[in-house]
Design a protein around this motif. Structure first.
Motif, PDB file in Angstrom:
ATOM      1  N   ASP A 143       0.560 -20.706   5.027  1.00  0.00           N
ATOM      2  CA  ASP A 143      -0.534 -21.217   4.212  1.00  0.00           C
ATOM      3  C   ASP A 143      -1.880 -21.081   4.910  1.00  0.00           C
ATOM      4  O   ASP A 143      -2.912 -21.437   4.345  1.00  0.00           O
ATOM      5  CB  ASP A 143      -0.293 -22.668   3.809  1.00  0.00           C
ATOM      6  CG  ASP A 143      -0.450 -23.647   4.961  1.00  0.00           C
ATOM      7  OD1 ASP A 143      -0.531 -23.203   6.126  1.00  0.00           O
ATOM      8  OD2 ASP A 143      -0.472 -24.866   4.686  1.00  0.00           O
ATOM      9  N   SER A 144      -1.882 -20.530   6.142  1.00  0.00           N
ATOM     10  CA  SER A 144      -3.119 -20.350   6.890  1.00  0.00           C
ATOM     11  C   SER A 144      -3.104 -19.001   7.598  1.00  0.00           C
ATOM     12  O   SER A 144      -2.031 -18.453   7.894  1.00  0.00           O
ATOM     13  CB  SER A 144      -3.303 -21.465   7.930  1.00  0.00           C
ATOM     14  OG  SER A 144      -3.352 -22.729   7.313  1.00  0.00           O
ATOM     15  N   ILE A 145      -4.310 -18.484   7.865  1.00  0.00           N
ATOM     16  CA  ILE A 145      -4.462 -17.215   8.573  1.00  0.00           C
ATOM     17  C   ILE A 145      -5.418 -17.428   9.738  1.00  0.00           C
ATOM     18  O   ILE A 145      -6.385 -18.199   9.640  1.00  0.00           O
ATOM     19  CB  ILE A 145      -4.975 -16.112   7.620  1.00  0.00           C
ATOM     20  CG1 ILE A 145      -4.999 -14.750   8.333  1.00  0.00           C
ATOM     21  CG2 ILE A 145      -6.341 -16.452   7.030  1.00  0.00           C
ATOM     22  CD1 ILE A 145      -5.264 -13.585   7.398  1.00  0.00           C
ATOM     23  N   PHE A 146      -5.126 -16.757  10.865  1.00  0.00           N
ATOM     24  CA  PHE A 146      -5.930 -16.857  12.081  1.00  0.00           C
ATOM     25  C   PHE A 146      -6.387 -15.445  12.453  1.00  0.00           C
ATOM     26  O   PHE A 146      -5.566 -14.555  12.664  1.00  0.00           O
ATOM     27  CB  PHE A 146      -5.122 -17.486  13.204  1.00  0.00           C
ATOM     28  CG  PHE A 146      -4.462 -18.786  12.793  1.00  0.00           C
ATOM     29  CD1 PHE A 146      -5.165 -19.972  12.798  1.00  0.00           C
ATOM     30  CD2 PHE A 146      -3.136 -18.798  12.367  1.00  0.00           C
ATOM     31  CE1 PHE A 146      -4.563 -21.161  12.406  1.00  0.00           C
ATOM     32  CE2 PHE A 146      -2.529 -19.978  11.973  1.00  0.00           C
ATOM     33  CZ  PHE A 146      -3.241 -21.169  11.983  1.00  0.00           C
ATOM     34  N   VAL A 195     -14.598 -13.117   4.645  1.00  0.00           N
ATOM     35  CA  VAL A 195     -14.578 -14.060   5.758  1.00  0.00           C
ATOM     36  C   VAL A 195     -15.856 -13.901   6.579  1.00  0.00           C
ATOM     37  O   VAL A 195     -16.160 -12.792   7.033  1.00  0.00           O
ATOM     38  CB  VAL A 195     -13.354 -13.818   6.661  1.00  0.00           C
ATOM     39  CG1 VAL A 195     -13.331 -14.794   7.829  1.00  0.00           C
ATOM     40  CG2 VAL A 195     -12.064 -13.925   5.845  1.00  0.00           C
ATOM     41  N   PRO A 196     -16.609 -14.968   6.813  1.00  0.00           N
ATOM     42  CA  PRO A 196     -16.435 -16.305   6.227  1.00  0.00           C
ATOM     43  C   PRO A 196     -16.891 -16.363   4.781  1.00  0.00           C
ATOM     44  O   PRO A 196     -16.554 -17.279   4.055  1.00  0.00           O
ATOM     45  CB  PRO A 196     -17.312 -17.179   7.122  1.00  0.00           C
ATOM     46  CG  PRO A 196     -18.406 -16.266   7.566  1.00  0.00           C
ATOM     47  CD  PRO A 196     -17.760 -14.912   7.737  1.00  0.00           C
ATOM     48  N   ASN A 197     -17.679 -15.354   4.355  1.00  0.00           N
ATOM     49  CA  ASN A 197     -18.147 -15.269   2.979  1.00  0.00           C
ATOM     50  C   ASN A 197     -18.596 -13.839   2.728  1.00  0.00           C
ATOM     51  O   ASN A 197     -18.495 -12.974   3.607  1.00  0.00           O
ATOM     52  CB  ASN A 197     -19.287 -16.275   2.717  1.00  0.00           C
ATOM     53  CG  ASN A 197     -20.387 -16.164   3.755  1.00  0.00           C
ATOM     54  OD1 ASN A 197     -20.899 -15.079   4.029  1.00  0.00           O
ATOM     55  ND2 ASN A 197     -20.745 -17.303   4.364  1.00  0.00           N
ATOM     56  N   TYR A 217     -11.512 -17.000  13.459  1.00  0.00           N
ATOM     57  CA  TYR A 217     -11.517 -17.790  12.229  1.00  0.00           C
ATOM     58  C   TYR A 217     -10.112 -18.305  11.971  1.00  0.00           C
ATOM     59  O   TYR A 217      -9.114 -17.598  12.169  1.00  0.00           O
ATOM     60  CB  TYR A 217     -11.976 -16.955  11.026  1.00  0.00           C
ATOM     61  CG  TYR A 217     -13.429 -16.554  11.113  1.00  0.00           C
ATOM     62  CD1 TYR A 217     -14.427 -17.406  10.653  1.00  0.00           C
ATOM     63  CD2 TYR A 217     -13.792 -15.321  11.664  1.00  0.00           C
ATOM     64  CE1 TYR A 217     -15.765 -17.039  10.751  1.00  0.00           C
ATOM     65  CE2 TYR A 217     -15.123 -14.947  11.746  1.00  0.00           C
ATOM     66  CZ  TYR A 217     -16.109 -15.815  11.289  1.00  0.00           C
ATOM     67  OH  TYR A 217     -17.426 -15.460  11.384  1.00  0.00           O
ATOM     68  N   ALA A 218     -10.036 -19.539  11.521  1.00  0.00           N
ATOM     69  CA  ALA A 218      -8.788 -20.134  11.044  1.00  0.00           C
ATOM     70  C   ALA A 218      -9.074 -20.721   9.676  1.00  0.00           C
ATOM     71  O   ALA A 218      -9.936 -21.600   9.544  1.00  0.00           O
ATOM     72  CB  ALA A 218      -8.294 -21.210  11.995  1.00  0.00           C
ATOM     73  N   LEU A 219      -8.420 -20.244   8.653  1.00  0.00           N
ATOM     74  CA  LEU A 219      -8.695 -20.721   7.309  1.00  0.00           C
ATOM     75  C   LEU A 219      -7.435 -20.693   6.450  1.00  0.00           C
ATOM     76  O   LEU A 219      -6.475 -19.963   6.750  1.00  0.00           O
ATOM     77  CB  LEU A 219      -9.805 -19.909   6.650  1.00  0.00           C
ATOM     78  CG  LEU A 219      -9.581 -18.427   6.392  1.00  0.00           C
ATOM     79  CD1 LEU A 219     -10.457 -17.956   5.246  1.00  0.00           C
ATOM     80  CD2 LEU A 219      -9.925 -17.609   7.638  1.00  0.00           C
TER      81      LEU A 219
END
Length: 630
Positions: A143-146, A195-197, A217-219
């Motif tokens: 559920d998360s990506i690094f 990422v981030p936008n 980044y971790a999101l």
């Protein structure tokens, strides 16, 4: 078509440090799942990209025009930011290394069909002043990506307004049916999240040789990701003034040990069921790198409380198996949506995306001797109607089309439906017990799509009916192309709002007499043409054993359907008779005393009658059907 990558999954493509660095080019394409030219150009373009995976990275933006595209709907804002950045107003459109003006090598912008090997080779021959090393991992529950991205200057640089942009992509998205109107079912390198936008992060203008900087980044992964085993991350350095891409890098999908996908679902009955209890079966594909031995299947009905069933087995990586869900009982009539997902794969916290399948439960049959529908009510589908669209747009109610008043008609959107798409709408079930064969009447308006050579498309409308709950269907009526059309073909999307556009159709449903349940269906087969409309549907049937025209009854009735006036010829055996007119539910709407024996000619004004089916009787005798259509 599956892609063959020359780089192993999970490998980070690293641009080495030297006086100048080999540039990996970036192509950005703007496309849409309902764009016909996109479907025509994408196969060759994708093959060229795949053949140059060591020279070129692709990034695809699914825009919101010219038609439906669910991938755009999942992230429209960031797609639109990139589209606006390049000033893209038509698709398909692609550029190479961000160039917005050059039509020749080493860079290119324009139609994807004009890309070729020479253009790619020329761009590859231009070195870069930067290297990019990018990698990513996923959390254990996916559920998360690094993400880690390191930029290194291979020589001294002084470039103002540099930005680093990164995008989470899905290398391959495959639909079981085309999600838009152009027929495409496979999509590659689709941008899912910037990422981030979409603006990226600003980089220093001045760099010394060997200088580097790292971004991490971790999101959370977007919930709309179709398949996490296809996740890649693309990074690129771009000059914001002239939009030139200096360098690009990619982190390819990483292996996931415990992951599976639901790729299909069926039911023990037909998709149309007269039984309120059904048994679903799902198809599970092991997308992970380890054998799938256990999982929890979670399922809901129409978004209600989740129920679960345990799965055990031994499915090899890449293997497929079927699994039966416990029987679903007491389903309400109408479209029921059953949604499935897999949890706890091999005991891990992994969960999959939701897979939804519809089943259509038939309601209780109503008497079929008198039924009328003018589509004046907004909410559609109506009670006990079944709207079986393959996907949008299909059959809908249009509020501005229609014959007479109030406005409203059943629209078949051939204009936005890809060739070969089949859509169906089923009327409420009818009982003809103690009735003779039924008659279906309706009005139709249709316009073909006009080609430059003067020809038009061959969209098709069919009327079918079934006495065995949809197991088999009899064809009662079919028209297509010019035979279906009621107005001249044109290229603009058609709305039938003029009464003159409509034509009357009458269909005998042979073999429906004394049947306790009949399903009547309009079926549409698209040739990607123009729209068709159906209005003023009427169904009627005479009672068994009653002769509609007796010696002392109504011997003729004209016109029928009637508009503002109807003329009757009566054969009366007495000096005084009474004429009654009832509506479809048996309410008296008109009464007249008839004086005189023998043949009588009577005119009745009907301009104040509502559209629908009526029945006329003399002295309470046999009925004569009258249809009013203003």
């Amino acid at each position: 078509m599956k892609k063959i990558f020359t780089l192993a999954a999970g490998l980070s493509l690293t641009i080495g440090l030297m006086a100048q660095t080999q540039r990996l080019s970036l192509t950005e394409e703007f496309t849409n799942a309902s764009c016909g030219p996109c479907a025509g150009q994408n196969p060759a373009f994708n093959a060229l990209i795949s053949a140059n995976s060591t020279k070129l990275i692709a990034l695809k933006y699914q825009v919101n025009f010219p038609g439906v595209d669910p991938m755009n709907a999942q992230n429209p804002t960031e797609v639109n930011t990139r589209r606006t950045y390049y000033g893209v107003n038509g698709v398909p459109f692609a550029n190479l290394n961000g160039d917005t003006s050059a039509l020749t090598a080493p860079n290119y912008t324009g139609a994807p069909a004009n890309f070729n090997q020479d253009i790619i080779d020329s761009a590859y021959a231009v070195p870069s002043s930067f290297g990019i090393n990018i990698s990513h991992t996923l959390s254990s529950d996916i559920d998360s990506i690094f993400i880690t991205c390191t930029i290194t200057a291979s020589q001294a640089v002084n470039l103002p307004a540099l930005s680093l942009r990164m995008a989470i992509t899905e290398r391959e998205i495959v639909f079981s049916a085309a999600p838009g109107s152009n027929g495409e079912t496979e999509f590659s390198d689709v941008m899912r999240k910037m990422v981030p936008n979409a603006t990226g992060v600003t980089l220093p203008a001045v760099w010394t040789q060997g200088q580097d900087t790292t971004f991490t980044y971790a999101l959370a992964l977007p919930t709309y990701i179709y398949n996490p085993t296809q996740i890649a991350v693309v990074a690129f350095i771009q000059e914001n003034v002239n939009k030139t891409v200096q360098q690009a890098g990619i982190s390819l999908p990483v292996a996931i040990a415990n992951y599976a996908a639901i790729t299909g679902a069926t039911f023990s009955q037909n998709i149309v069921s007269c039984n309120a209890s059904v048994t679903p079966s799902i198809t599970i594909k092991n997308e992970g790198s380890a054998p799938l031995t256990s999982a929890t299947v979670s399922y809901t009905i129409d978004g209600g409380a989740a129920q679960t069933a345990p799965f055990t087995g031994n499915v090899a990586p890449g293997g497929v198996t079927n699994f039966s869900i416990p029987t679903l009982n007491s389903l309400n009539p109408g479209q029921r949506n059953v949604a499935y997902r897999l949890l706890n794969l091999n005991g891990s916290p992994t969960s999959t995306t939701v897979y939804t399948q519809a089943i259509y439960i038939v309601g209780t049959a109503q008497p079929g001797n008198a039924y009328a529908e003018t589509f004046g009510t907004a909410t559609f589908p109506y009670t006990n109607w079944l709207n079986i669209n393959d996907d949008t747009p299909g059959f809908t109610r249009n509020a501005t089309a229609g014959f007479g008043s109030p406005k409203g008609a059943l629209k078949m959107d051939f204009y936005n439906s890809p060739e070969g798409k089949v859509d169906r709408v089923i009327l409420p079930p009818f009982s003809f017990s103690n009735y003779l064969d039924a008659t279906l009447t309706f009005k139709v308006a249709a316009k073909g799509y006009l080609f430059s050579d003067g020809s038009q498309t061959n969209d098709t409308l069919i009327v079918r009916y079934s006495s065995d709950c949809g197991a088999t269907w009899s064809q009662a009526w079919l028209k297509s192309g010019a035979d279906l059309s009621t107005v001249a073909a044109a290229t603009a999307s058609y709305t039938a709002s003029a009464d003159a556009d409509y034509r009357d159709e009458s269909v005998t449903l042979a073999g429906t007499a004394n049947k306790s349940q009949i399903l009547i269906m309009f079926e549409a087969r698209s040739n990607y043409g123009n729209n068709a409309y159906i209005d003023n549907i009427n169904i009627s049937a005479s009672q068994v054993g009653i002769n509609e025209i007796a010696d002392d009854q109504i011997s003729s009735l004209y016109p029928n359907p009637a508009n503002n006036l109807v003329s009757l010829v009566l054969n009366n055996s007495s000096n005084q008779s009474r004429l009654d007119i009832f509506d479809a539910v048996g309410k008296s709407v008109y009464t007249q005393n008839i004086i005189g024996k023998g043949k009588q000619n009577i005119n009745i004004a009907t301009e104040n009658f509502n559209n629908g089916v009526y029945f006329m009787r003399i002295n309470g005798g046999a009925a004569k059907k009258l249809i009013i259509q203003h």
